[in-house]
Every structure is written in structure tokens, then in C-alpha cells.
Design a protein around this motif. Structure first.
Motif, PDB file in Angstrom:
ATOM      1  N   GLU A 194      20.297  -8.843 -12.072  1.00  0.00           N
ATOM      2  CA  GLU A 194      18.975  -8.241 -12.197  1.00  0.00           C
ATOM      3  C   GLU A 194      19.062  -6.724 -11.997  1.00  0.00           C
ATOM      4  O   GLU A 194      20.063  -6.202 -11.497  1.00  0.00           O
ATOM      5  CB  GLU A 194      18.016  -8.830 -11.143  1.00  0.00           C
ATOM      6  N   MET A 195      18.011  -6.035 -12.363  1.00  0.00           N
ATOM      7  CA  MET A 195      17.893  -4.612 -12.065  1.00  0.00           C
ATOM      8  C   MET A 195      16.423  -4.264 -11.904  1.00  0.00           C
ATOM      9  O   MET A 195      15.539  -5.045 -12.274  1.00  0.00           O
ATOM     10  CB  MET A 195      18.534  -3.750 -13.150  1.00  0.00           C
ATOM     11  N   GLY A 196      16.171  -3.102 -11.325  1.00  0.00           N
ATOM     12  CA  GLY A 196      14.792  -2.702 -11.123  1.00  0.00           C
ATOM     13  C   GLY A 196      14.672  -1.247 -10.704  1.00  0.00           C
ATOM     14  O   GLY A 196      15.670  -0.573 -10.460  1.00  0.00           O
ATOM     15  N   ILE A 197      13.452  -0.781 -10.607  1.00  0.00           N
ATOM     16  CA  ILE A 197      13.146   0.577 -10.157  1.00  0.00           C
ATOM     17  C   ILE A 197      12.213   0.482  -8.954  1.00  0.00           C
ATOM     18  O   ILE A 197      11.145  -0.137  -9.030  1.00  0.00           O
ATOM     19  CB  ILE A 197      12.473   1.411 -11.264  1.00  0.00           C
ATOM     20  N   TYR A 198      12.644   1.104  -7.853  1.00  0.00           N
ATOM     21  CA  TYR A 198      11.830   1.156  -6.631  1.00  0.00           C
ATOM     22  C   TYR A 198      11.108   2.498  -6.581  1.00  0.00           C
ATOM     23  O   TYR A 198      11.698   3.546  -6.857  1.00  0.00           O
ATOM     24  CB  TYR A 198      12.733   0.997  -5.410  1.00  0.00           C
ATOM     25  N   VAL A 199       9.816   2.476  -6.220  1.00  0.00           N
ATOM     26  CA  VAL A 199       8.987   3.683  -6.196  1.00  0.00           C
ATOM     27  C   VAL A 199       8.277   3.798  -4.853  1.00  0.00           C
ATOM     28  O   VAL A 199       7.641   2.841  -4.393  1.00  0.00           O
ATOM     29  CB  VAL A 199       7.924   3.651  -7.325  1.00  0.00           C
ATOM     30  N   SER A 200       8.394   4.956  -4.228  1.00  0.00           N
ATOM     31  CA  SER A 200       7.652   5.252  -3.005  1.00  0.00           C
ATOM     32  C   SER A 200       6.386   6.026  -3.361  1.00  0.00           C
ATOM     33  O   SER A 200       6.440   6.989  -4.143  1.00  0.00           O
ATOM     34  CB  SER A 200       8.513   6.085  -2.050  1.00  0.00           C
ATOM     35  N   LYS A 201       5.264   5.631  -2.799  1.00  0.00           N
ATOM     36  CA  LYS A 201       3.992   6.315  -3.068  1.00  0.00           C
ATOM     37  C   LYS A 201       4.043   7.768  -2.623  1.00  0.00           C
ATOM     38  O   LYS A 201       3.493   8.657  -3.287  1.00  0.00           O
ATOM     39  CB  LYS A 201       2.852   5.584  -2.356  1.00  0.00           C
ATOM     40  N   ASP A 202       4.690   8.047  -1.488  1.00  0.00           N
ATOM     41  CA  ASP A 202       4.745   9.410  -0.969  1.00  0.00           C
ATOM     42  C   ASP A 202       5.521  10.340  -1.893  1.00  0.00           C
ATOM     43  O   ASP A 202       5.133  11.491  -2.101  1.00  0.00           O
ATOM     44  CB  ASP A 202       5.388   9.422   0.424  1.00  0.00           C
ATOM     45  N   SER A 203       6.622   9.852  -2.469  1.00  0.00           N
ATOM     46  CA  SER A 203       7.469  10.728  -3.283  1.00  0.00           C
ATOM     47  C   SER A 203       7.000  10.828  -4.730  1.00  0.00           C
ATOM     48  O   SER A 203       7.238  11.837  -5.391  1.00  0.00           O
ATOM     49  CB  SER A 203       8.919  10.242  -3.247  1.00  0.00           C
ATOM     50  N   ASP A 204       6.340   9.799  -5.233  1.00  0.00           N
ATOM     51  CA  ASP A 204       5.860   9.825  -6.614  1.00  0.00           C
ATOM     52  C   ASP A 204       4.500   9.134  -6.702  1.00  0.00           C
ATOM     53  O   ASP A 204       4.371   8.019  -7.222  1.00  0.00           O
ATOM     54  CB  ASP A 204       6.873   9.127  -7.540  1.00  0.00           C
ATOM     55  N   PRO A 205       3.450   9.800  -6.197  1.00  0.00           N
ATOM     56  CA  PRO A 205       2.121   9.166  -6.156  1.00  0.00           C
ATOM     57  C   PRO A 205       1.564   8.815  -7.524  1.00  0.00           C
ATOM     58  O   PRO A 205       0.857   7.825  -7.667  1.00  0.00           O
ATOM     59  CB  PRO A 205       1.244  10.211  -5.438  1.00  0.00           C
ATOM     60  N   LYS A 206       1.881   9.624  -8.545  1.00  0.00           N
ATOM     61  CA  LYS A 206       1.359   9.346  -9.887  1.00  0.00           C
ATOM     62  C   LYS A 206       1.953   8.051 -10.444  1.00  0.00           C
ATOM     63  O   LYS A 206       1.234   7.196 -10.983  1.00  0.00           O
ATOM     64  CB  LYS A 206       1.698  10.509 -10.822  1.00  0.00           C
ATOM     65  N   LEU A 207       3.269   7.881 -10.316  1.00  0.00           N
ATOM     66  CA  LEU A 207       3.912   6.675 -10.821  1.00  0.00           C
ATOM     67  C   LEU A 207       3.437   5.450 -10.050  1.00  0.00           C
ATOM     68  O   LEU A 207       3.137   4.405 -10.638  1.00  0.00           O
ATOM     69  CB  LEU A 207       5.432   6.804 -10.727  1.00  0.00           C
ATOM     70  N   TYR A 208       3.336   5.582  -8.721  1.00  0.00           N
ATOM     71  CA  TYR A 208       2.832   4.469  -7.919  1.00  0.00           C
ATOM     72  C   TYR A 208       1.416   4.094  -8.354  1.00  0.00           C
ATOM     73  O   TYR A 208       1.088   2.916  -8.502  1.00  0.00           O
ATOM     74  CB  TYR A 208       2.841   4.824  -6.434  1.00  0.00           C
TER      75      TYR A 208
ATOM     76  N   ASP B 297       0.799  -1.221   0.000  1.00  0.00           N
ATOM     77  CA  ASP B 297       0.000   0.000   0.000  1.00  0.00           C
ATOM     78  C   ASP B 297       0.831   1.270   0.000  1.00  0.00           C
ATOM     79  O   ASP B 297       0.273   2.366  -0.121  1.00  0.00           O
ATOM     80  CB  ASP B 297      -0.953  -0.003   1.208  1.00  0.00           C
ATOM     81  N   LYS B 298       2.173   1.164   0.105  1.00  0.00           N
ATOM     82  CA  LYS B 298       3.015   2.359   0.197  1.00  0.00           C
ATOM     83  C   LYS B 298       4.148   2.417  -0.810  1.00  0.00           C
ATOM     84  O   LYS B 298       4.742   3.481  -1.009  1.00  0.00           O
ATOM     85  CB  LYS B 298       3.626   2.447   1.605  1.00  0.00           C
ATOM     86  N   GLU B 299       4.484   1.311  -1.449  1.00  0.00           N
ATOM     87  CA  GLU B 299       5.671   1.280  -2.309  1.00  0.00           C
ATOM     88  C   GLU B 299       5.539   0.174  -3.348  1.00  0.00           C
ATOM     89  O   GLU B 299       4.734  -0.749  -3.205  1.00  0.00           O
ATOM     90  CB  GLU B 299       6.922   1.056  -1.449  1.00  0.00           C
ATOM     91  N   ALA B 300       6.354   0.296  -4.409  1.00  0.00           N
ATOM     92  CA  ALA B 300       6.289  -0.669  -5.510  1.00  0.00           C
ATOM     93  C   ALA B 300       7.692  -0.901  -6.069  1.00  0.00           C
ATOM     94  O   ALA B 300       8.587  -0.056  -5.950  1.00  0.00           O
ATOM     95  CB  ALA B 300       5.358  -0.164  -6.604  1.00  0.00           C
ATOM     96  N   LEU B 301       7.849  -2.061  -6.682  1.00  0.00           N
ATOM     97  CA  LEU B 301       9.120  -2.434  -7.303  1.00  0.00           C
ATOM     98  C   LEU B 301       8.829  -3.050  -8.668  1.00  0.00           C
ATOM     99  O   LEU B 301       8.123  -4.052  -8.769  1.00  0.00           O
ATOM    100  CB  LEU B 301       9.861  -3.446  -6.419  1.00  0.00           C
ATOM    101  N   ILE B 302       9.357  -2.421  -9.722  1.00  0.00           N
ATOM    102  CA  ILE B 302       9.308  -2.972 -11.076  1.00  0.00           C
ATOM    103  C   ILE B 302      10.692  -3.519 -11.377  1.00  0.00           C
ATOM    104  O   ILE B 302      11.691  -2.797 -11.258  1.00  0.00           O
ATOM    105  CB  ILE B 302       8.942  -1.900 -12.112  1.00  0.00           C
ATOM    106  N   THR B 303      10.798  -4.780 -11.781  1.00  0.00           N
ATOM    107  CA  THR B 303      12.116  -5.389 -11.884  1.00  0.00           C
ATOM    108  C   THR B 303      12.147  -6.496 -12.937  1.00  0.00           C
ATOM    109  O   THR B 303      11.097  -6.956 -13.400  1.00  0.00           O
ATOM    110  CB  THR B 303      12.546  -5.968 -10.516  1.00  0.00           C
ATOM    111  N   SER B 304      13.350  -6.905 -13.272  1.00  0.00           N
ATOM    112  CA  SER B 304      13.534  -8.041 -14.179  1.00  0.00           C
ATOM    113  C   SER B 304      13.498  -9.372 -13.438  1.00  0.00           C
ATOM    114  O   SER B 304      13.455 -10.437 -14.061  1.00  0.00           O
ATOM    115  CB  SER B 304      14.885  -7.918 -14.900  1.00  0.00           C
ATOM    116  N   MET B 305      13.487  -9.337 -12.100  1.00  0.00           N
ATOM    117  CA  MET B 305      13.658 -10.554 -11.303  1.00  0.00           C
ATOM    118  C   MET B 305      12.337 -11.252 -10.970  1.00  0.00           C
ATOM    119  O   MET B 305      11.431 -10.658 -10.398  1.00  0.00           O
ATOM    120  CB  MET B 305      14.401 -10.250 -10.002  1.00  0.00           C
ATOM    121  N   ASN B 306      12.236 -12.519 -11.331  1.00  0.00           N
ATOM    122  CA  ASN B 306      11.137 -13.360 -10.873  1.00  0.00           C
ATOM    123  C   ASN B 306      11.287 -13.636  -9.383  1.00  0.00           C
ATOM    124  O   ASN B 306      12.378 -13.524  -8.814  1.00  0.00           O
ATOM    125  CB  ASN B 306      11.160 -14.710 -11.605  1.00  0.00           C
TER     126      ASN B 306
END
Length: 242
Positions: free
Chosen positions: A111-125, A91-100
Motif C-alpha cells: 500500500e501507499m498513502g499521503i499523510y497531511v498535518s492540518k498545521d503544516s498544510d491547512p488548505k490541503l487538510y 480534527d488535526k490530521e488526515a491520511l489519503i491511501t490505497s489501503m482499506n
């Protein structure tokens, strides 16, 4: 905070996303072979009765993995054909990644990925969350998930997805007119067309979809019923995430 992650960073944030889940946890991974550490964390969230969704894309799950998933009470699994995305969110954060979520990947792959916090980037989350929900709607729920009997699951699916039980009457959450009872689709045709122009699942509506009582401050497409109706029928009907 939006952060680029290498292999170790992906593993770290994946563990934190499971640990920090308060209301919901969504796991999107074509392959599933979960390590013991993550299983312990997921089991802890299952004991807390958090809404857990697992979407996978390979229907040849190992018996050990399949039996473990069935042993959990708050988890629902969905099979999504042609799934290639890997995404993990609470409910607060997300991770888009190549890793199963696969033991071999964590140990042997780069592997690599992008971590997103809802507070800092609500639109992307929000965009990530909306796509995860679309995958859930698109995918096919396992009838044996959650260790429910086939009859219980059939009852739930027939009430929500097929609307074959015409005696189940609900109310449009916007105008209050009588419609088929289905918390996933709580509008009449006219009001759905109006709602769709903005498409905001959290916009306040007027009536509980099940009892029809006015409770404007707590009703929306994401939460289409009052708390008492949700509590009473949460094991009978499918409800939106949120």
C-alpha cells in the motif's frame, strides 16, 4: 508536515489518527474488517463520546462487524454507493491511501498513502475534510447505526432531512427570520444565496437557529446553534460536523 507513506507508514499513521482524535474521527473505507487493535482504539474514543463517522461502500458487512458497529454509542455509519476512496482523518490530521480498513490489506498488500498535518498544510487538510463531508451528505445513513431504535432514527431523519414536521420552527442564523428547523440548512433562501458566494462554514452569524437569540461570536453554518440548544437537541436533530 505532508509525508509519503509506504505500507508500514500507512498503518502507523492510521493508528495515530484514531488515537489522536479529540473532537471527531472520520473513516472512509469501501471494505470494513477492523483488526482488534484498531477496534480497541475506536472503542476508547467511543467512550469519550467523540463524533465518529464511518463511510463504507460494500453492503455485505460480516455479521460480526455489523454487530460490533451497532454496539458503539457515538458512531454513525453511512453506506456510500460506488465508494472507492480510502481516507482517514481527525480534527488535526488526515491520511489519503490505497489501503482499506481491512485486515487482509494490512498484512498482505503493498500500500501507499499521503499523510497531511492540518498545521503544516491547512488548505490541503481543509480540501480533504470538505470532500469527506460531501461523501457523508451524499451517502445513506444506516437506520440501525448507533444502536438506536427505528422510531428514534425516523424522528431524527424526518425533522432534519425531510422537514415534514411544519410545527418545528427555526431561525435563519444570518437575518433571524423564521424558517423550518433544520440545523443542516440554517439559512433562509435569500441569506443562503448570500452565504454561498463565499461558502465559508465558519463565518460568524447573528442568531441561534433553534432559539433565535443573538450570540454572534459562537454561531456559524458549521455551528448553527448556541451551546445550550445543541446540548438539549443533539440527540433529536442532525448537526453539521465541525
Amino acid at each position: 508536515m505532508t509525508e509519503f507513506c509506504s505500507t508500514t507508514g500507512v498503518s502507523h499513521h492510521l493508528e495515530q489518527i484514531i488515537k489522536n482524535a479529540d473532537d471527531k474521527l472520520i473513516i472512509v473505507s469501501p471494505y470494513l474488517q477492523i483488526n482488534e487493535r484498531l477496534k480497541d482504539l475506536i472503542q476508547d474514543k467511543d467512550r469519550m463520546k467523540i463524533d465518529i463517522r464511518v463511510i463504507y461502500g460494500k453492503n455485505d458487512l460480516k455479521p460480526e462487524e455489523n454487530n460490533w458497529l451497532k454496539s458503539l454509542n457515538s458512531i454513525r455509519t453511512n453506506f456510500c454507493k460506488n465508494l472507492h476512496a480510502k481516507c482517514y482523518l481527525n480534527d488535526k490530521e488526515a491520511l489519503i491511501t490505497s489501503m482499506n480498513m481491512y485486515r487482509y490489506s494490512e498484512v498482505h498488500n503493498n500500500e501507499m498513502g499521503i499523510y497531511v498535518s492540518k498545521d503544516s498544510d491547512p488548505k490541503l487538510y481543509s480540501d480533504i475534510y470538505d470532500e469527506a463531508k460531501r461523501l457523508i451528505r451524499y451517502s445513506e445513513e444506516d437506520i440501525n447505526s448507533n444502536d438506536k431504535s427505528t422510531s428514534d432514527v425516523f424522528k431524527k431523519q424526518s425533522n432534519t432531512k425531510n422537514n415534514s414536521n411544519k410545527s418545528d420552527n427555526g431561525y435563519c442564523i444570518r437575518c433571524g427570520d423564521s424558517i423550518s428547523l433544520n440545523p443542516m440548512y440554517p439559512y433562509c433562501k435569500k441569506c443562503f444565496s448570500t452565504w454561498k458566494k463565499k461558502g465559508d462554514e465558519n463565518i460568524e452569524e447573528s442568531a441561534c437557529h433553534i432559539c433565535g437569540k443573538s450570540n454572534k461570536s459562537n454561531i456559524s453554518k458549521a455551528k448553527p446553534t448556541c451551546y445550550n440548544c445543541y446540548k438539549k437537541y443533539k440527540d433529536t436533530y442532525e448537526f453539521p460536523l465541525g
